[in-house]
Design a protein around this motif. Structure first.
Motif, PDB file in Angstrom:
ATOM      1  N   MET A 127      57.246  41.470  38.532  1.00  0.00           N
ATOM      2  CA  MET A 127      56.528  40.233  38.877  1.00  0.00           C
ATOM      3  C   MET A 127      55.026  40.509  38.874  1.00  0.00           C
ATOM      4  SD  MET A 127      56.721  37.980  42.394  1.00  0.00           S
ATOM      5  CE  MET A 127      58.353  37.365  41.995  1.00  0.00           C
ATOM      6  N   ASP A 128      54.275  39.557  38.316  1.00  0.00           N
ATOM      7  CA  ASP A 128      52.828  39.698  38.272  1.00  0.00           C
ATOM      8  C   ASP A 128      52.220  39.596  39.670  1.00  0.00           C
ATOM      9  OD1 ASP A 128      52.600  40.002  35.508  1.00  0.00           O
ATOM     10  OD2 ASP A 128      52.599  37.843  35.162  1.00  0.00           O
ATOM     11  N   THR A 129      51.176  40.381  39.899  1.00  0.00           N
ATOM     12  CA  THR A 129      50.407  40.278  41.138  1.00  0.00           C
ATOM     13  C   THR A 129      49.629  38.969  41.125  1.00  0.00           C
ATOM     14  OG1 THR A 129      50.189  42.685  41.173  1.00  0.00           O
ATOM     15  CG2 THR A 129      48.623  41.423  42.506  1.00  0.00           C
ATOM     16  N   PRO A 130      49.501  38.284  42.260  1.00  0.00           N
ATOM     17  CA  PRO A 130      48.742  37.036  42.286  1.00  0.00           C
ATOM     18  C   PRO A 130      47.349  37.206  41.676  1.00  0.00           C
ATOM     19  CG  PRO A 130      49.897  37.310  44.348  1.00  0.00           C
ATOM     20  CD  PRO A 130      50.099  38.590  43.577  1.00  0.00           C
ATOM     21  N   GLY A 131      47.022  36.337  40.727  1.00  0.00           N
ATOM     22  CA  GLY A 131      45.726  36.399  40.065  1.00  0.00           C
ATOM     23  C   GLY A 131      45.705  37.265  38.830  1.00  0.00           C
ATOM     24  N   LEU A 132      46.807  37.989  38.583  1.00  0.00           N
ATOM     25  CA  LEU A 132      46.879  38.880  37.425  1.00  0.00           C
ATOM     26  C   LEU A 132      48.065  38.532  36.540  1.00  0.00           C
ATOM     27  CD1 LEU A 132      46.262  42.337  39.167  1.00  0.00           C
ATOM     28  CD2 LEU A 132      44.579  40.992  37.879  1.00  0.00           C
ATOM     29  N   THR A 133      47.932  38.818  35.257  1.00  0.00           N
ATOM     30  CA  THR A 133      49.050  38.731  34.317  1.00  0.00           C
ATOM     31  C   THR A 133      49.133  40.050  33.564  1.00  0.00           C
ATOM     32  OG1 THR A 133      47.629  37.737  32.622  1.00  0.00           O
ATOM     33  CG2 THR A 133      48.888  36.229  34.016  1.00  0.00           C
ATOM     34  N   THR A 134      50.293  40.349  33.047  1.00  0.00           N
ATOM     35  CA  THR A 134      50.518  41.597  32.315  1.00  0.00           C
ATOM     36  C   THR A 134      50.830  41.275  30.869  1.00  0.00           C
ATOM     37  OG1 THR A 134      51.380  42.628  34.318  1.00  0.00           O
ATOM     38  CG2 THR A 134      51.854  43.721  32.228  1.00  0.00           C
ATOM     39  N   ASP A 135      50.136  41.930  29.940  1.00  0.00           N
ATOM     40  CA  ASP A 135      50.362  41.652  28.526  1.00  0.00           C
ATOM     41  C   ASP A 135      51.509  42.501  27.989  1.00  0.00           C
ATOM     42  OD1 ASP A 135      49.358  44.228  28.037  1.00  0.00           O
ATOM     43  OD2 ASP A 135      47.366  43.492  27.459  1.00  0.00           O
ATOM     44  N   ALA A 136      51.789  42.351  26.698  1.00  0.00           N
ATOM     45  CA  ALA A 136      52.926  43.029  26.088  1.00  0.00           C
ATOM     46  C   ALA A 136      52.788  44.547  26.120  1.00  0.00           C
ATOM     47  CB  ALA A 136      53.100  42.556  24.645  1.00  0.00           C
ATOM     48  N   ALA A 137      51.549  45.019  26.185  1.00  0.00           N
ATOM     49  CA  ALA A 137      51.304  46.460  26.228  1.00  0.00           C
ATOM     50  C   ALA A 137      51.369  47.002  27.649  1.00  0.00           C
ATOM     51  CB  ALA A 137      49.950  46.784  25.617  1.00  0.00           C
ATOM     52  N   GLY A 138      51.602  46.118  28.623  1.00  0.00           N
ATOM     53  CA  GLY A 138      51.696  46.551  30.006  1.00  0.00           C
ATOM     54  C   GLY A 138      50.377  46.599  30.736  1.00  0.00           C
ATOM     55  N   HIS A 139      49.323  46.043  30.145  1.00  0.00           N
ATOM     56  CA  HIS A 139      48.017  46.029  30.790  1.00  0.00           C
ATOM     57  C   HIS A 139      47.852  44.763  31.622  1.00  0.00           C
ATOM     58  CE1 HIS A 139      46.823  48.573  27.096  1.00  0.00           C
ATOM     59  NE2 HIS A 139      47.047  49.374  28.128  1.00  0.00           N
ATOM     60  N   SER A 140      47.314  44.900  32.805  1.00  0.00           N
ATOM     61  CA  SER A 140      47.082  43.750  33.679  1.00  0.00           C
ATOM     62  C   SER A 140      45.673  43.199  33.473  1.00  0.00           C
ATOM     63  CB  SER A 140      47.269  44.137  35.143  1.00  0.00           C
ATOM     64  OG  SER A 140      48.613  44.468  35.401  1.00  0.00           O
ATOM     65  N   HIS A 141      45.570  41.884  33.518  1.00  0.00           N
ATOM     66  CA  HIS A 141      44.291  41.196  33.349  1.00  0.00           C
ATOM     67  C   HIS A 141      44.203  40.058  34.349  1.00  0.00           C
ATOM     68  CE1 HIS A 141      43.717  43.069  29.309  1.00  0.00           C
ATOM     69  NE2 HIS A 141      45.018  42.870  29.171  1.00  0.00           N
ATOM     70  N   CYS A 142      42.977  39.580  34.586  1.00  0.00           N
ATOM     71  CA  CYS A 142      42.802  38.361  35.374  1.00  0.00           C
ATOM     72  C   CYS A 142      43.598  37.244  34.701  1.00  0.00           C
ATOM     73  CB  CYS A 142      41.326  37.978  35.445  1.00  0.00           C
ATOM     74  SG  CYS A 142      40.245  39.252  36.132  1.00  0.00           S
ATOM     75  N   SER A 143      44.321  36.477  35.491  1.00  0.00           N
ATOM     76  CA  SER A 143      45.249  35.506  34.909  1.00  0.00           C
ATOM     77  C   SER A 143      44.556  34.413  34.111  1.00  0.00           C
ATOM     78  CB  SER A 143      46.122  34.891  35.998  1.00  0.00           C
ATOM     79  OG  SER A 143      45.330  34.273  36.992  1.00  0.00           O
ATOM     80  N   TRP A 144      43.293  34.093  34.420  1.00  0.00           N
ATOM     81  CA  TRP A 144      42.607  33.039  33.660  1.00  0.00           C
ATOM     82  C   TRP A 144      42.414  33.433  32.201  1.00  0.00           C
ATOM     83  CZ3 TRP A 144      37.912  34.237  31.429  1.00  0.00           C
ATOM     84  CH2 TRP A 144      37.150  35.287  31.999  1.00  0.00           C
ATOM     85  N   ARG A 145      42.546  34.714  31.905  1.00  0.00           N
ATOM     86  CA  ARG A 145      42.402  35.195  30.527  1.00  0.00           C
ATOM     87  C   ARG A 145      43.379  34.509  29.583  1.00  0.00           C
ATOM     88  NH1 ARG A 145      44.966  39.201  27.407  1.00  0.00           N
ATOM     89  NH2 ARG A 145      43.581  40.439  26.050  1.00  0.00           N
ATOM     90  N   THR A 146      44.545  34.109  30.073  1.00  0.00           N
ATOM     91  CA  THR A 146      45.580  33.538  29.205  1.00  0.00           C
ATOM     92  C   THR A 146      45.577  32.014  29.204  1.00  0.00           C
ATOM     93  OG1 THR A 146      47.223  33.559  30.991  1.00  0.00           O
ATOM     94  CG2 THR A 146      47.063  35.542  29.607  1.00  0.00           C
TER      95      THR A 146
END
Length: 209
Positions: free
Chosen positions: A1-20
């Motif tokens: 499950m993603d951390t609040p405010g973060l999303t994880t891409d296909a490579a397993g890297h987490s980013h700020c969720s607004w990126r998507t």
């Protein structure tokens, strides 16, 4: 499950969720937002675009950014400072930008104020970076709750007041905090975002003007 405010891409890297949230955001998030800037023209552009964004979604401005650059002579503030009523009317007819007369007039006014500031102090960048908040003004960690609750800061309030005193417009504390985020004066990539440490490294290497 993603951390609040973060999303994880296909490579397993987490980013700020607004990126998507829009197709244009990954590049902006990964390669521009938070990267320290010391170029006067780029900084004037950022101030103006943040002013245009007031009351609107940033994605609207980002999608129109190339048109803004074309309409305002690449945000060369010495050229924009020479604009007159004919230019205002030209800009009001340009569908590629936000056709808000008050914001267009503000952009021209701020170009003139930028010329004055540079002529007086030698550098818009040097003047702006003097408002960088010290470690005691920044939280040890940044999470979504902090960012949502703090759209301004003591440093952005000081910057806003100083610019207004010099006659700048559309430079309120919230707008100036967004500028500070965009120009790398603060690093508000969330804890866990892969870009956070990258920006910290860039800020550590950055030579303040």
């Amino acid at each position: 499950m993603d951390t609040p405010g973060l999303t994880t891409d296909a490579a397993g890297h987490s980013h700020c969720s607004w990126r998507t949230s829009a197709p244009e955001y990954p590049r902006y998030h990964d390669h521009e937002w938070g990267v320290p800037v010391a170029d006067d023209v780029q900084l004037y552009e950022k101030i103006c675009l943040e002013g245009f964004q007031a009351g609107m979604a940033w994605i609207t401005i980002l999608r129109k950014r190339d048109s803004f650059r074309q309409a305002f002579d690449g945000f060369d503030f010495r050229r924009v400072a020479q604009y007159g009523e004919a230019d205002i009317e030209r800009l009001m007819q340009d569908p590629g930008i936000v056709r808000n007369r008050a914001k267009i007039v503000s952009t021209i006014n701020n170009a003139r104020r930028a010329c004055e500031l540079v002529d007086e102090t030698g550098s818009l960048a040097r003047w702006l970076w003097a408002f960088e908040p010290g470690p005691e003004e920044r939280p040890a960690t940044v999470d979504l709750a902090y960012w949502a609750a703090n759209p301004t800061s003591s440093a952005s309030v000081r910057l806003s007041k100083a610019l207004k005193k010099r006659g700048w417009t559309f430079v309120g504390p919230t707008t100036m905090y967004a500028l500070m985020q965009a120009m790398g004066m603060v690093n508000d990539h969330l804890e866990g975002c892969v870009c956070r440490q990258q920006i910290e490294d860039l800020r550590r290497q950055f030579k303040r003007p």
